[in-house]
Design a protein around this motif. Sequence first.
Motif, PDB file in Angstrom:
ATOM      1  N   ARG A   1       7.247   3.429   5.721  1.00  0.00           N
ATOM      2  CA  ARG A   1       8.723   2.679   5.797  1.00  0.00           C
ATOM      3  C   ARG A   1       9.736   3.411   5.326  1.00  0.00           C
ATOM      4  O   ARG A   1      10.911   3.565   5.851  1.00  0.00           O
ATOM      5  N   ARG A   2       9.614   4.115   4.157  1.00  0.00           N
ATOM      6  CA  ARG A   2      10.711   5.022   3.641  1.00  0.00           C
ATOM      7  C   ARG A   2      10.786   6.287   4.223  1.00  0.00           C
ATOM      8  O   ARG A   2      11.979   6.755   4.526  1.00  0.00           O
ATOM      9  N   PHE A   3       9.758   7.038   4.602  1.00  0.00           N
ATOM     10  CA  PHE A   3       9.984   8.338   5.139  1.00  0.00           C
ATOM     11  C   PHE A   3       9.404   8.929   6.315  1.00  0.00           C
ATOM     12  O   PHE A   3       9.510   9.887   6.621  1.00  0.00           O
TER      13      PHE A   3
ATOM     14  N   SER B   1       0.749  -1.213   0.056  1.00  0.00           N
ATOM     15  CA  SER B   1      -0.177   0.089   0.076  1.00  0.00           C
ATOM     16  C   SER B   1       0.992   1.121  -0.068  1.00  0.00           C
ATOM     17  O   SER B   1       1.875   1.164   0.564  1.00  0.00           O
ATOM     18  N   MET B   2       0.203   2.372  -0.631  1.00  0.00           N
ATOM     19  CA  MET B   2       1.030   3.624  -0.695  1.00  0.00           C
ATOM     20  C   MET B   2       1.346   4.037   0.907  1.00  0.00           C
ATOM     21  O   MET B   2       2.296   4.525   1.083  1.00  0.00           O
ATOM     22  N   TYR B   3       0.344   3.753   1.881  1.00  0.00           N
ATOM     23  CA  TYR B   3       0.759   4.122   3.319  1.00  0.00           C
ATOM     24  C   TYR B   3       2.058   3.396   3.757  1.00  0.00           C
ATOM     25  O   TYR B   3       3.100   4.026   4.284  1.00  0.00           O
ATOM     26  N   ASP B   4       1.959   2.143   3.592  1.00  0.00           N
ATOM     27  CA  ASP B   4       3.034   1.264   4.048  1.00  0.00           C
ATOM     28  C   ASP B   4       4.291   1.552   3.570  1.00  0.00           C
ATOM     29  O   ASP B   4       5.307   1.653   4.315  1.00  0.00           O
TER      30      ASP B   4
ATOM     31  N   ILE C   1      -4.528   1.496  -1.218  1.00  0.00           N
ATOM     32  CA  ILE C   1      -4.070   2.028  -2.578  1.00  0.00           C
ATOM     33  C   ILE C   1      -2.557   1.548  -2.960  1.00  0.00           C
ATOM     34  O   ILE C   1      -1.793   1.611  -2.114  1.00  0.00           O
ATOM     35  N   SER C   2      -2.395   0.800  -4.166  1.00  0.00           N
ATOM     36  CA  SER C   2      -1.136   0.331  -4.574  1.00  0.00           C
ATOM     37  C   SER C   2      -0.337   1.523  -4.784  1.00  0.00           C
ATOM     38  O   SER C   2      -0.536   2.522  -5.299  1.00  0.00           O
TER      39      SER C   2
ATOM     40  N   ILE D   1       5.036  11.640   7.262  1.00  0.00           N
ATOM     41  CA  ILE D   1       4.667  12.091   5.824  1.00  0.00           C
ATOM     42  C   ILE D   1       3.469  11.226   5.273  1.00  0.00           C
ATOM     43  O   ILE D   1       2.716  11.549   4.555  1.00  0.00           O
ATOM     44  N   ALA D   2       3.418   9.633   5.761  1.00  0.00           N
ATOM     45  CA  ALA D   2       2.358   9.079   5.368  1.00  0.00           C
ATOM     46  C   ALA D   2       1.097   9.558   5.759  1.00  0.00           C
ATOM     47  O   ALA D   2       0.004   9.424   4.888  1.00  0.00           O
ATOM     48  N   ASP D   3       0.827  10.214   6.823  1.00  0.00           N
ATOM     49  CA  ASP D   3      -0.572  10.527   7.582  1.00  0.00           C
ATOM     50  C   ASP D   3      -0.761  12.072   6.925  1.00  0.00           C
ATOM     51  O   ASP D   3      -1.978  12.163   6.636  1.00  0.00           O
ATOM     52  N   TYR D   4       0.066  12.755   7.112  1.00  0.00           N
ATOM     53  CA  TYR D   4      -0.130  14.352   6.508  1.00  0.00           C
ATOM     54  C   TYR D   4       0.226  14.606   5.130  1.00  0.00           C
ATOM     55  O   TYR D   4      -0.525  15.691   4.764  1.00  0.00           O
TER      56      TYR D   4
END
Length: 470
Positions: free
Chosen positions: A151-153, A144-147, A177-178, A157-160
């Motif tokens: 993991r990377r950033f 997923s985009m979120y994961d 989402i992929s 960054i994933a949340d906001y």
Amino acid sequence: MPAVLGGGIGGLSAAYYLTRRFVNPVTVYEASNRLGGWIRSENHYDENFIFEAGPRTIRTKGPAATNTLELLEDLNLNKDIYPICDTHPAARNRMVYAKGRLNMLPNSLTGAFKTLPPFTKPLISALFHDLRAGSKKQKINDESMYDFVERRFGKEIADYAISPMICGICAGNAKEISVRFLMNDLFEWEQKHGGVIKGLLFRDKKKAIKKQSEGVLPKLAKDQKWSIYSIKGGLEMLPKTLADYLTIYSDIQLNSNCQKVTFSKDGSAEICINDKAITTDHVVSSLPAFTLATAVEEQHPDLAGRLNEIPYVDVAVVNLQYRSPDLLEQEAFGFLVPPIENLPILGVIFDSCCFNMRGNTVLTCMLGGHWFEKLFGKNPTEKDILDVALKNVHDILGIEVEPKTSRVHILRKCIPQYTVGHKARVDGIRDYVKKHKLPLSLCGSAFDGVGVNDVILSSRNQVDHIVGCQ
Ligand SMILES: Cc1cc2nc3c(=O)[nH]c(=O)nc-3n(C[C@H](O)[C@H](O)[C@H](O)COP(=O)(O)OP(=O)(O)OC[C@H]3O[C@@H](n4cnc5c(N)ncnc54)[C@H](O)[C@@H]3O)c2cc1C
């Protein structure tokens, strides 16, 4: 003669490319009484404003964008483009509503070195996070985009940044989402080089060289640094102009509902339109995946099953016009709401900041998407939706006055969701079609991208493929 199913931008552009490449006319079958699909503009010429019920701007960067600009040039729409250049506030300023306030996202390199809310660290620290993070021990095909971003950033960054961006693009949940949907290159860099920054440094530079377009409009867009654009009179002018072009070279049939598609052993196909059977040598479908699934289910249940695996979400769009030009404190494209904030809106677009709507403040509030049913139940009324939109516009933007005009559109199953595994799913669908030698091409937003540019390019590629096979 090829038959095109669906008269949205996908079907119309497929018909356009077909007529440009074939001598034969094409027939477009559209179930409703109008063309354009989700592209629908309501033009209030007398009061100088436009409401867009669906898309409102088109991007200018990348090969798919260049292809659309070339199409617009072919359609003689050059003078009707309404561009927003890179320096315009609507291009530079994007906000998120988080932690009880509107936050401007950094839009310059210096901004990336500062700690700007809602983030608790400068954005640049996300790059160090990537350098430190290492890579996954096992290679994976998708996540997923979120994961991936977490993991990377890092989680912030994933949340906001990423989660609200996914709400803005496809009204979806970044946790489903992929990553291949928007960040395919970054994902592949990580897989190959063990990190995004490392991948950026060591990527194959030859692959990155882009073919220059010879078109006047793509060159103008580049020279004048257009960021996004609309068309004078509203985005619906695009399908309208395409339809005008097509009426000369092909046949457009409105109120023509395709109920069933059957393929014959001799390589032809039979489509059932309003209970009448029509034989065609090739079907180009731009129908939503679930509608095509119903049409092919009897003869090809396996194909139908695969098509039905592409989920869709409902979105409510609320257009608001205020008879006052200066109700907004910020000049920006608008704001998005990160799902972690648990608010009932996806975001608000400042239409009258993007485009000059003399004397008016015009806003569009988007609601629902992945969370539609959880927030509003199965059948909310237009009033329920309007009340939620107005309350949030009041609470977040401080707009106290009532809008002079408002519209509520509840768009059912309007945006396909490219959930984890989408690419493999689409490859599987196209492999099935190829293996069974079905005279069927698949375009439309279900497969190769949800933006207007992606849909047009997908139609072009599918038509090129038909021509290449002949
Ligand atoms: C609210 C919203 C905002 C968006 N904002 C943007 C944006 O700002 N920028 C951007 O680039 N993209 C945006 N998009 C995405 C973009 O608008 C769509 O992906 C694109 O318009 C889809 O075009 P399409 O032809 O694939 O599908 P549709 O527009 O869904 O067209 C399919 C057509 O098929 C017809 N049909 C359905 N069933 C049948 C049948 N059985 N027989 C015959 N005809 C049938 C339908 O009536 C419809 O006309 C937005 C989408 C939405 C919903």
